[in-house]
Design an enzyme around this catalytic site. Structure first.
Site, PDB file in Angstrom:
ATOM      1  N   SER A 316      51.498  72.541  51.628  1.00  0.00           N
ATOM      2  CA  SER A 316      50.089  72.912  51.760  1.00  0.00           C
ATOM      3  C   SER A 316      49.434  73.013  50.396  1.00  0.00           C
ATOM      4  O   SER A 316      50.099  73.269  49.381  1.00  0.00           O
ATOM      5  CB  SER A 316      49.959  74.262  52.476  1.00  0.00           C
ATOM      6  N   ASP A 317      48.139  72.809  50.354  1.00  0.00           N
ATOM      7  CA  ASP A 317      47.396  73.151  49.151  1.00  0.00           C
ATOM      8  C   ASP A 317      47.360  74.673  49.047  1.00  0.00           C
ATOM      9  O   ASP A 317      47.717  75.393  49.972  1.00  0.00           O
ATOM     10  CB  ASP A 317      45.979  72.557  49.206  1.00  0.00           C
ATOM     11  N   TRP A 318      46.917  75.149  47.915  1.00  0.00           N
ATOM     12  CA  TRP A 318      46.968  76.585  47.596  1.00  0.00           C
ATOM     13  C   TRP A 318      46.257  77.416  48.668  1.00  0.00           C
ATOM     14  O   TRP A 318      45.047  77.318  48.856  1.00  0.00           O
ATOM     15  CB  TRP A 318      46.308  76.814  46.236  1.00  0.00           C
ATOM     16  N   GLY A 319      47.013  78.241  49.371  1.00  0.00           N
ATOM     17  CA  GLY A 319      46.434  79.160  50.345  1.00  0.00           C
ATOM     18  C   GLY A 319      45.881  78.499  51.595  1.00  0.00           C
ATOM     19  O   GLY A 319      45.243  79.173  52.412  1.00  0.00           O
ATOM     20  N   ALA A 320      46.122  77.216  51.787  1.00  0.00           N
ATOM     21  CA  ALA A 320      45.475  76.485  52.887  1.00  0.00           C
ATOM     22  C   ALA A 320      45.961  76.935  54.257  1.00  0.00           C
ATOM     23  O   ALA A 320      45.223  76.843  55.239  1.00  0.00           O
ATOM     24  CB  ALA A 320      45.674  74.983  52.715  1.00  0.00           C
TER      25      ALA A 320
END
Length: 813
Positions: A316-320
């Site tokens: 995942s992208d950051w915090g997605a």
């Protein structure tokens, strides 16, 4: 030969049938079977694109299965967790430290841990204290070089040279691996057709063919076709999918498009990286047609896994993962975690949800453990392929220095990336560029002329501004006291410039009053006086790369920031010849400059060799060969603007520079207050020489459609002669465009289907050829099948998307 598409060709897709009611030939393709029932075919038949051979090897997968059998559920989930150094979000409810989590086998990777000493510290814990001794992955955003900062990716794409991208990636990989980094979050291959979006700086521009060619090269450079090499890293292609199509160019916004457009335009570069063996993929922040990219089983599982046979990690992208709650598709964190994992996101970066919530959901029967197992397999495959189990540590080396050899590489790439947008003759001089070395006095003006930090561009975290050679430094070394300099104004105005200074150089808040706001009127007046003393002026302008480019940097005004436009107008008003050097990470609206400035260079954010590379081009030591990878608009209201437009039922033709004078001129697809066309179109770029193109030829003027569908090899060759008609050696990027004139689904008015860099001496001619076959001629029909139909194809060969040398090719019944 011309530049070809991916050589991985689709096997015989099956028989063709006649649809008598439509009067057209269509085909039953293997892809349609995969879409309908992805798991129904034997393994040998599933997918016709080969995955990374190392990840698919029997040896790697045998080791994975052996280890997986020994793992507890908590240890399995631990492999799916990624935390960042320096962020408290990594601490769970038990308040365990990172050291504790790693020792318990509850972490699979870390980001932003840099340096052999730091990575070895955590790796020793994983290898010596965890029960199963599974190594960690260490990831970092290495976007256009690590310590040696090259031009931004959009600039590298402007070289139209895949070897340049490979050089940048290869250098970045070697430096990252020396820092203990084995996983880089690059390349970004999102098609970007709207420069309001700040992340266009990281992209390869607007075109899927050029974007795919560059995407493959980035992956080759990072991975070297062998992840186990000590200086290779696992590349992570991002952001899957269609992040570059966010509505109105606004960061993190939704993307909404037809399935045909998604496949025919936006997915192609991602597929190119899968073909090239990319080891990991990052999911996107945006939603696609209402489904967030981090919870989209269509893109992550049906397409990426089952159609394309991708065997690596999706992270995942950051915090997605946590953001799925904000998207409104998950009621809470545990649901968000389950949705993301079931959709195909293997690793959760900094949402702190997989670790604390998945095990309880498996034990409660809300999700089968087999879903966790499959994600763990993918993580372990990459770790084994990288050789981390056998060589987990990094040998500490000497402190980084910008070695001459790496500087030379950075300069070469920057030289190729610079685009000459305009070079009109000046009375008494002729073409203003290249500058004569005998020019007596040169005024260098502008806030980008001597600005080390802004030359690095966005996403250059490891770059040191002290390594940058500015344009002022380079020109001073050449011209000595013949160079005059004035900053002219700041990048921003007044209080905004003061804030920028603080953010840039770490000035404490208490010192705010010691930074007076710039008096732009005064400094512009000083710059005007400097210009008056010179024979010509070089004006270097742009935008703040740290604030206005990259992530969370969307703009509605695509122009020079602060008082820079006023500065340019004031210098032009002196009557001195002016060269404008644009140093920015996105296409700008340059309408006033194009009308009043005789010579314009687009130099992007050139990296540590900014000054020498721009000076090389200004004085003709390098003949510019860069071509635009994205269209430059006349007005922001044209965006998103791109050359490969679909036709309309009421096409506009002829001169649209005036208001419509009658119904015939008004009732067409046009703006009433601006032309439809780009100010500087895709593929545009001038040279200090000139080139001519012969009328293209085709080796076979007509080919039956069944031959194309049954055998995906090239069926004809397009050839053209290119001649250097000028007086100096130059490199031209020869570009092939086609149009399918009649199809069951609308096709663009032009599409790039080949290119080649060709260097020619004065008077020299070379013959260039490009293949045409299924790969170049196909499109997605209404049933989402790739097909070719009988039609006449218009073909152009030239130096930009405005190419005029034309022929045709027929696909017959």
């Amino acid at each position: 030969m011309g530049f070809c598409k991916d050589t991985t060709r689709i096997p015989n897709p099956g028989r063709t049938i006649r649809n008598s009611s439509l009067g057209r030939t269509s085909r039953l393709v293997l892809m349609s079977l995969l879409l309908a029932a992805p798991g129904s075919l034997p393994a040998a038949a599933q997918g016709y694109w080969a995955p990374n051979a190392q990840l698919a090897s029997k040896e790697v997968n045998a080791r994975v299965e052996t280890l997986l059998k020994e793992m507890t559920l908590d240890e399995k989930i631990g492999q799916l967790v990624v935390y960042s150094d320096g962020f408290a979000t990594g601490l769970n409810a038990s308040n365990l430290t990172y050291d504790d989590l790693i020792a318990k086998g509850q972490m699979g990777g870390m980001v932003n841990v840099v340096g052999a000493e730091q990575t070895n510290y955590y790796q020793h814990i994983a290898m010596e204290k965890s029960r199963l001794h599974i190594p960690l992955l260490f990831g970092l955003d290495v976007v256009h070089g690590d310590h040696t900062v090259f031009p931004i990716p959009l600039a590298v794409a402007a070289s139209w040279d895949p070897k340049a991208a490979e050089i940048v990636a290869r250098t970045g990989a070697a430096e990252a691996r020396a820092d203990g980094i084995d996983w880089v979050f690059s390349p970004m291959v999102d098609i970007a057709r709207d420069p309001r979006w700040g992340r266009i700086v990281e992209s390869n521009g607007e075109d899927p063919y050029l974007g795919s060619a560059m995407a493959r090269a980035w992956v080759r450079g990072y991975q070297q076709d062998d992840l186990s090499k000590p200086d290779s890293v696992a590349a992570c292609v991002k952001h899957f999918a269609a992040y570059g199509a966010v509505i109105a160019g606004r960061e993190y916004n939704a993307a909404d498009m037809s399935p045909i457009t998604l496949r025919q335009v936006y997915l192609k570069p991602y597929l190119a990286t899968v073909n090239a063996g990319v080891a990991t993929v990052m999911s996107s922040f945006n939603s696609i047609n209402g489904i967030p990219g981090t919870a989209d089983p269509l893109t992550l599982t049906e397409i990426l896994r089952k159609e394309w046979r991708f065997d690596g990690i999706v992270v995942s992208d950051w915090g997605a993962v946590a953001e799925l709650v904000n998207h409104g598709v998950a009621a809470n964190g545990p649901v968000a975690a389950r949705k993301a994992l079931e959709a195909g996101v293997d690793m959760d970066t900094e949402s702190n949800l997989y670790g604390p919530t998945l095990a309880a959901q498996v034990r409660a029967g809300k999700m089968p453990e087999s879903v966790v197992d499959e994600a763990v397999r993918r993580v372990l495959r990459v770790k084994f392929a990288l050789g981390l189990f056998d060589h987990p540590y990094t040998q500490p080396g000497p402190k980084y220095e910008a070695a001459p050899a790496r500087r030379e590489l950075a300069r070469k790439v920057a030289d190729e990336a610079i685009v000459l947008l305009k070079n009109d003759p000046v009375k008494g001089i002729g073409a203003l560029l290249p500058l004569s070395p005998r020019t007596r006095k040169v005024a260098l003006i502008g806030p980008m002329a001597d600005n080390q930090i802004e030359m690095l561009g966005a996403w250059s975290y490891q770059g040191d501004p002290k390594d940058v050679i500015t344009l002022k430094t380079a020109l001073a070394a050449q011209l000595g006291n013949r160079l005059l300099y004035a900053k002219g104004c700041g990048l921003l105005s007044g209080e905004d410039e003061k804030v920028l200074d603080q953010a840039s150089f770490g000035v404490p808040a208490a010192a705010e009053e010691s930074l007076p706001a710039p008096d732009d009127a005064k400094t512009i007046a000083e710059a005007v006086e400097t210009a008056k003393k010179a024979d010509l002026a070089i004006v270097a302008l742009g935008e703040p790369t740290r604030w206005m480019e990259g992530e969370a940097a969307s703009r509605v005004h695509l122009g020079f920031t602060g008082s820079q436009e006023k500065l340019l107008e004031a210098v032009v008003a002196t009557g001195k010849p002016v060269v404008l050097v644009v140093l920015a990470g996105r296409p700008f609206v340059l309408k006033w400059a194009a009308a009043h400035v005789p010579a314009i260079l687009e130099a992007w954010s050139p990296g540590i060799e900014a000054g020498p590379s721009v000076a090389d081009v200004l004085f003709g030591r390098v003949n510019p060969s860069g071509k635009l990878p994205a269209s430059f608009p006349r007005a922001v209201g044209q965006e998103p603007l791109y050359y490969a437009q679909l036709p309309t039922g009421m096409p506009a033709q002829g001169d649209l520079s005036h208001m419509p004078r009658n119904g015939e001129e008004k009732l067409v697809s046009r703006y009433i207050d601006e032309q439809n066309s780009a100010l500087f179109p895709f593929g545009w770029g001038l040279s200090y020489t000139t080139f001519s193109f012969s009328k293209p030829t085709v080796s076979r003027a007509a080919v039956p459609v069944n031959e194309i569908l049954d055998d995906h090899k090239p069926v004809t060759m397009v050839g053209a002669d290119v001649t250097n008609t000028g007086s100096v050696e130059g490199t031209e990027v020869v570009q092939l465009y086609i149009r399918d004139t009649v199809a069951s689904v609308e096709q663009p008015v032009r599409e790039l289907e080949g290119f080649a860099r060709v260097t020619l001496a004065p008077g020299q001619t070379k013959h260039v050829e490009f293949p045409l076959g299924f790969n170049e001629l196909n499109f997605y029909d209404a049933e989402l099948k790739q097909t070719v139909e009988p039609a006449t194809f218009d073909i152009w060969v030239g130096g930009s998307s405005l190419a005029t040398a034309e022929t045709e090719f027929k696909v017959t019944e």
